[in-house]
Design a protein around this motif. Sequence first.
Motif, PDB file in Angstrom:
ATOM      1  N   GLU A 128     -90.127  55.844 -13.774  1.00 36.09           N
ATOM      2  CA  GLU A 128     -90.580  55.034 -14.913  1.00 36.09           C
ATOM      3  C   GLU A 128     -89.575  55.060 -16.058  1.00 36.09           C
ATOM      4  OE1 GLU A 128     -92.429  57.307 -13.368  1.00 36.09           O
ATOM      5  OE2 GLU A 128     -93.841  55.973 -12.323  1.00 36.09           O
ATOM      6  N   GLN A 129     -88.633  56.023 -16.020  1.00 32.99           N
ATOM      7  CA  GLN A 129     -87.601  56.087 -17.070  1.00 32.99           C
ATOM      8  C   GLN A 129     -86.217  55.993 -16.398  1.00 32.99           C
ATOM      9  OE1 GLN A 129     -89.731  59.774 -18.918  1.00 32.99           O
ATOM     10  NE2 GLN A 129     -88.325  59.046 -20.489  1.00 32.99           N
ATOM     11  N   PRO A 130     -85.895  54.794 -15.858  1.00 31.80           N
ATOM     12  CA  PRO A 130     -84.680  54.700 -15.038  1.00 31.80           C
ATOM     13  C   PRO A 130     -83.389  55.047 -15.786  1.00 31.80           C
ATOM     14  CG  PRO A 130     -85.553  52.505 -15.495  1.00 31.80           C
ATOM     15  CD  PRO A 130     -86.579  53.481 -15.965  1.00 31.80           C
ATOM     16  N   GLY A 131     -83.334  54.722 -17.087  1.00 33.84           N
ATOM     17  CA  GLY A 131     -82.112  55.012 -17.848  1.00 33.84           C
ATOM     18  C   GLY A 131     -81.905  56.517 -17.981  1.00 33.84           C
ATOM     19  N   ILE A 132     -82.963  57.229 -18.329  1.00 33.30           N
ATOM     20  CA  ILE A 132     -82.884  58.686 -18.484  1.00 33.30           C
ATOM     21  C   ILE A 132     -82.638  59.339 -17.120  1.00 33.30           C
ATOM     22  CG2 ILE A 132     -84.314  60.730 -19.041  1.00 33.30           C
ATOM     23  CD1 ILE A 132     -83.127  59.288 -21.503  1.00 33.30           C
ATOM     24  N   LYS A 133     -83.322  58.822 -16.109  1.00 35.03           N
ATOM     25  CA  LYS A 133     -83.145  59.386 -14.767  1.00 35.03           C
ATOM     26  C   LYS A 133     -81.663  59.282 -14.350  1.00 35.03           C
ATOM     27  CE  LYS A 133     -85.221  59.275 -10.213  1.00 35.03           C
ATOM     28  NZ  LYS A 133     -84.961  58.459  -9.061  1.00 35.03           N
ATOM     29  N   ASN A 134     -81.075  58.131 -14.660  1.00 34.55           N
ATOM     30  CA  ASN A 134     -79.664  57.927 -14.299  1.00 34.55           C
ATOM     31  C   ASN A 134     -78.762  58.899 -15.060  1.00 34.55           C
ATOM     32  OD1 ASN A 134     -77.550  56.482 -12.971  1.00 34.55           O
ATOM     33  ND2 ASN A 134     -77.197  55.275 -14.835  1.00 34.55           N
ATOM     34  N   LEU A 135     -79.048  59.090 -16.353  1.00 36.69           N
ATOM     35  CA  LEU A 135     -78.221  60.031 -17.133  1.00 36.69           C
ATOM     36  C   LEU A 135     -78.371  61.447 -16.580  1.00 36.69           C
ATOM     37  CD1 LEU A 135     -78.734  58.710 -20.805  1.00 36.69           C
ATOM     38  CD2 LEU A 135     -76.693  58.497 -19.361  1.00 36.69           C
TER      39      LEU A 135
ATOM     40  N   LEU B 120     -62.142  51.424 -10.190  1.00 38.64           N
ATOM     41  CA  LEU B 120     -63.120  52.354  -9.624  1.00 38.64           C
ATOM     42  C   LEU B 120     -64.041  52.916 -10.706  1.00 38.64           C
ATOM     43  CD1 LEU B 120     -62.067  52.191  -6.852  1.00 38.64           C
ATOM     44  CD2 LEU B 120     -61.865  54.650  -6.789  1.00 38.64           C
ATOM     45  N   THR B 121     -65.299  53.112 -10.352  1.00 36.20           N
ATOM     46  CA  THR B 121     -66.273  53.594 -11.343  1.00 36.20           C
ATOM     47  C   THR B 121     -66.714  55.022 -11.030  1.00 36.20           C
ATOM     48  OG1 THR B 121     -68.267  52.998 -10.131  1.00 36.20           O
ATOM     49  CG2 THR B 121     -67.236  51.237 -11.442  1.00 36.20           C
ATOM     50  N   LEU B 122     -67.430  55.560 -11.991  1.00 43.04           N
ATOM     51  CA  LEU B 122     -68.012  56.886 -11.805  1.00 43.04           C
ATOM     52  C   LEU B 122     -68.946  56.887 -10.584  1.00 43.04           C
ATOM     53  CD1 LEU B 122     -68.232  59.700 -13.185  1.00 43.04           C
ATOM     54  CD2 LEU B 122     -70.256  58.833 -14.381  1.00 43.04           C
ATOM     55  N   GLY B 123     -69.562  55.741 -10.289  1.00 43.37           N
ATOM     56  CA  GLY B 123     -70.423  55.617  -9.103  1.00 43.37           C
ATOM     57  C   GLY B 123     -69.632  55.879  -7.833  1.00 43.37           C
ATOM     58  N   ASN B 124     -68.435  55.304  -7.739  1.00 44.48           N
ATOM     59  CA  ASN B 124     -67.587  55.536  -6.559  1.00 44.48           C
ATOM     60  C   ASN B 124     -67.229  57.013  -6.445  1.00 44.48           C
ATOM     61  OD1 ASN B 124     -66.077  52.541  -7.549  1.00 44.48           O
ATOM     62  ND2 ASN B 124     -67.187  52.728  -5.648  1.00 44.48           N
ATOM     63  N   TYR B 125     -66.968  57.622  -7.581  1.00 42.68           N
ATOM     64  CA  TYR B 125     -66.571  59.034  -7.557  1.00 42.68           C
ATOM     65  C   TYR B 125     -67.757  59.923  -7.163  1.00 42.68           C
ATOM     66  CZ  TYR B 125     -64.792  63.582  -8.768  1.00 42.68           C
ATOM     67  OH  TYR B 125     -64.417  64.895  -8.693  1.00 42.68           O
ATOM     68  N   LEU B 126     -68.875  59.775  -7.864  1.00 48.84           N
ATOM     69  CA  LEU B 126     -70.004  60.691  -7.613  1.00 48.84           C
ATOM     70  C   LEU B 126     -70.702  60.379  -6.286  1.00 48.84           C
ATOM     71  CD1 LEU B 126     -71.540  60.954 -11.199  1.00 48.84           C
ATOM     72  CD2 LEU B 126     -69.941  62.538 -10.081  1.00 48.84           C
ATOM     73  N   GLY B 127     -70.726  59.086  -5.906  1.00 49.19           N
ATOM     74  CA  GLY B 127     -71.419  58.701  -4.674  1.00 49.19           C
ATOM     75  C   GLY B 127     -70.600  58.966  -3.425  1.00 49.19           C
TER      76      GLY B 127
ATOM     77  N   MET C  86     -74.328  50.793 -10.671  1.00 48.73           N
ATOM     78  CA  MET C  86     -73.056  50.702 -11.400  1.00 48.73           C
ATOM     79  C   MET C  86     -72.041  50.086 -10.450  1.00 48.73           C
ATOM     80  SD  MET C  86     -70.848  53.731 -13.240  1.00 48.73           S
ATOM     81  CE  MET C  86     -71.988  54.124 -14.548  1.00 48.73           C
ATOM     82  N   SER C  87     -71.365  49.029 -10.906  1.00 48.80           N
ATOM     83  CA  SER C  87     -70.510  48.295  -9.984  1.00 48.80           C
ATOM     84  C   SER C  87     -69.166  47.961 -10.626  1.00 48.80           C
ATOM     85  CB  SER C  87     -71.258  47.018  -9.571  1.00 48.80           C
ATOM     86  OG  SER C  87     -70.367  46.073  -9.087  1.00 48.80           O
ATOM     87  N   LYS C  88     -68.108  47.990  -9.763  1.00 54.68           N
ATOM     88  CA  LYS C  88     -66.765  47.654 -10.212  1.00 54.68           C
ATOM     89  C   LYS C  88     -66.705  46.241 -10.767  1.00 54.68           C
ATOM     90  CE  LYS C  88     -65.231  48.928  -5.962  1.00 54.68           C
ATOM     91  NZ  LYS C  88     -64.454  49.433  -4.846  1.00 54.68           N
ATOM     92  N   SER C  89     -67.588  45.368 -10.208  1.00 56.68           N
ATOM     93  CA  SER C  89     -67.469  43.956 -10.563  1.00 56.68           C
ATOM     94  C   SER C  89     -68.407  43.539 -11.700  1.00 56.68           C
ATOM     95  CB  SER C  89     -67.711  43.099  -9.318  1.00 56.68           C
ATOM     96  OG  SER C  89     -68.922  43.469  -8.722  1.00 56.68           O
ATOM     97  N   ASP C  90     -69.035  44.504 -12.368  1.00 55.51           N
ATOM     98  CA  ASP C  90     -69.930  44.146 -13.486  1.00 55.51           C
ATOM     99  C   ASP C  90     -69.111  43.514 -14.604  1.00 55.51           C
ATOM    100  OD1 ASP C  90     -71.886  44.227 -15.624  1.00 55.51           O
ATOM    101  OD2 ASP C  90     -72.974  45.652 -14.364  1.00 55.51           O
TER     102      ASP C  90
ATOM    103  N   LYS D 299     -76.661  57.022  -5.844  1.00 51.99           N
ATOM    104  CA  LYS D 299     -76.804  55.685  -6.424  1.00 51.99           C
ATOM    105  C   LYS D 299     -76.781  55.804  -7.947  1.00 51.99           C
ATOM    106  CE  LYS D 299     -78.938  51.253  -5.855  1.00 51.99           C
ATOM    107  NZ  LYS D 299     -80.080  50.454  -5.412  1.00 51.99           N
ATOM    108  N   ILE D 300     -75.587  55.700  -8.494  1.00 47.93           N
ATOM    109  CA  ILE D 300     -75.430  55.743  -9.945  1.00 47.93           C
ATOM    110  C   ILE D 300     -75.694  54.327 -10.464  1.00 47.93           C
ATOM    111  CG2 ILE D 300     -73.783  56.156 -11.830  1.00 47.93           C
ATOM    112  CD1 ILE D 300     -74.618  58.734 -10.339  1.00 47.93           C
ATOM    113  N   MET D 301     -76.527  54.242 -11.506  1.00 49.09           N
ATOM    114  CA  MET D 301     -76.945  52.936 -11.982  1.00 49.09           C
ATOM    115  C   MET D 301     -76.107  52.487 -13.189  1.00 49.09           C
ATOM    116  SD  MET D 301     -79.134  52.786  -9.679  1.00 49.09           S
ATOM    117  CE  MET D 301     -80.270  51.420  -9.839  1.00 49.09           C
ATOM    118  N   SER D 302     -76.203  51.196 -13.485  1.00 51.80           N
ATOM    119  CA  SER D 302     -75.498  50.635 -14.639  1.00 51.80           C
ATOM    120  C   SER D 302     -76.008  51.292 -15.920  1.00 51.80           C
ATOM    121  CB  SER D 302     -75.767  49.127 -14.672  1.00 51.80           C
ATOM    122  OG  SER D 302     -75.692  48.641 -15.986  1.00 51.80           O
ATOM    123  N   LEU D 303     -75.109  51.524 -16.875  1.00 50.65           N
ATOM    124  CA  LEU D 303     -75.542  52.128 -18.139  1.00 50.65           C
ATOM    125  C   LEU D 303     -76.239  51.099 -19.033  1.00 50.65           C
ATOM    126  CD1 LEU D 303     -72.447  54.349 -19.094  1.00 50.65           C
ATOM    127  CD2 LEU D 303     -74.541  55.042 -17.936  1.00 50.65           C
ATOM    128  N   GLN D 304     -76.039  49.835 -18.717  1.00 49.98           N
ATOM    129  CA  GLN D 304     -76.659  48.798 -19.547  1.00 49.98           C
ATOM    130  C   GLN D 304     -77.926  48.214 -18.917  1.00 49.98           C
ATOM    131  OE1 GLN D 304     -75.783  47.833 -22.742  1.00 49.98           O
ATOM    132  NE2 GLN D 304     -74.609  49.734 -22.557  1.00 49.98           N
TER     133      GLN D 304
END
Length: 334
Positions: free
Chosen positions: A238-245, A18-25, A198-202, A187-192
């Motif tokens: 326009e800043q998806p990484g920062i927006k996700n953080l 399980l990921t942080l996405g599952n928890y927060l979402g 963000m997905s369990k199967s990444d 919708k929590i996004m991948s950190l990379q």
Amino acid sequence: MIDGKKVLFSGMQATGNLTLGNYLGALKNWITLSDEYECFYSVVDLHSITVRQDPQELRKRARALLTLYIAAGLDPKKNCIYYQSHVSAHAELSWILGCFTYMGELNRMTQFKDKAAKHADNINAGLFTYPVLMAADILLYQADVVPVGIDQMQHLELTRNIAERFNNIYGDVFTVPEAYVGKVGSKIMSLQDPTKKMSKSDENPNASIYLMDDPDTIMRKCKRAVTDSEGIICYRDEQPGIKNLIDIYSACTGKTPQDVVAEFEGKGYGELKPAVGEAVISVLKPLQDEFARLSKDKAYLDSIIKENAEKAGYYAQKTLRKVQRKVGFPDRIR
Ligand code: TYM
């Protein structure tokens, strides 16, 4: 309605970590809503076998997920926490609803398309009819509300369509459910790659924070999160990484994204990233400690599993019998 309360249903697959996405979402909203509704939270193990699983591993993960629901703060005496496979009505209603669902509708499901592409060697019929089983899960309990992340919205829409179609033919059989999507964290996004969820199967372990990651790992993953070269902390597409953080920080601290932007005004990414790490650690550490404590209490967990399967079975049978009668199956002889 059960005892004057509206009904909530939701579930998670016991597949992968399980990921942080599952928890927060999802899970976090489940806890917020649990007082207000009569709640059913399922470990949806029938859904898990649409992708090939190692049997021992699936059993282990299913139990861990059920334990995690409780560790996260859902009281199993008040909330019905159970394994989907312990209530056979899910599979039975799924068959009936499958006869009220069109191939064209299922063909449009983006999750099917994604999973079929990922598991090209095993595009089984279960993967295709997966959303019908999900509709059965929800409609069996006459759920009013279904808290999920944004990625499940299309399945929820289909559930509503199936319920309405059935009701149009047979009268008011099903409650037509509403999705509940949280304001932040849906919708929590991948950190990379912050354009992907963000997905369990990444395959890249740095892309996701797992709920069982230790504090050092969480901090390292946050510090390595992919951002941009703008250098200012703004909450914009326009800043998806920062927006996700910012989303992660907001969801963990309860602050609004605007408050977070104000808090970090004039500061750099080098300050935001460790603050996000700390916020995540402070949410996950108590969860992990409680999980470790509960996991040792086999007798308690077993009693919860038994009691709640019976409770879920009772409500599920009520709806199933009604549906069977409506479609014309012969009455049982008692
Ligand atoms: P699953 O197991 O993939 O995910 C469980 C829940 O986590 C949410 N979620 C996310 N939320 C925010 N950001 C993310 N990156 C993220 N990743 C996952 C999902 O939206 C979901 O709420 N088909 C469902 C399980 C299911 C179900 C149901 C849910 C089966 N029957 C009935 C609700 C009602 C699934 O695979 O979720």
